[in-house]
Design an enzyme around this catalytic site. Structure first.
Site: not given
Ligand code: CO
Length: 163
Positions: A46, A51, A90-91, A132-133, A136
């Site tokens: 995701g 991000q 997480c990216l 999670h998203e 963000h």
């Molecule tokens: Co993330």
């Protein structure tokens, strides 16, 4: 194709609260495409707009098996039930993982690209990814769930990222 550089831990935009989308226009379409291109390139499950530096309540997420890509706008969690602790990445935190308790099942309300309100039920990994998203979009990151011990364990990598 437009692949963006992913903002890493330490970038101020990751801590901002993203704004509601009000215009369902070409700009939104471009943002969704950029998120999709960047996620496909970077190989995560995701990716949320902050991000890639965009303060909008938008994210994209793959289902388990990566067959379907969800494009989520203005999400809200309507229901959450159960809980499960899993290792999560997480990216924005490359090669760092924390153990995080998340709901097993969620129902979210969100809008489609055309601005139509809809609901999606998710379980397991997809539910984890949705929550999670959504974090963000509220400026919340995986490190906020970490224990002091975990932060100590990853200290070197975290310091390098936040520079
Ligand atoms: Co993330």
């Amino acid at each position: 194709m437009s692949v963006h550089r992913i903002k890493k831990y330490g970038a101020p935009v990751l801590r901002d609260k993203a704004e509601q989308v009000t215009a369902f226009d070409a700009k939104l379409e471009k943002l969704l495409r950029d998120l999709e291109d960047t996620l496909r390139k970077c190989g995560g499950l995701g990716l949320a707009a902050p991000q890639i530096g965009v303060r909008r309540r938008v994210f994209v997420a793959f289902d388990e098996g990566k067959k379907r890509l969800f494009k989520i706008i203005n999400p809200q969690v309507l229901e959450a039930s159960g809980e499960e602790i899993e290792i999560e990445g997480c990216l924005s935190f490359p090669d760092i993982f924390f153990s995080i308790k998340r709901p097993l099942r969620v129902v979210i309300s969100c809008e489609t690209q055309k601005g139509r309100r809809t609901q999606i039920e998710a379980t397991g990994l997809l539910a984890r990814c949705f929550v999670h998203e959504i974090d963000h979009l509220n400026g919340k990151l995986i490190i906020d769930y970490a224990t002091a011990q975990e932060k100590k364990y990853w200290k070197e990598k975290l310091d390098k990222l936040a520079g």
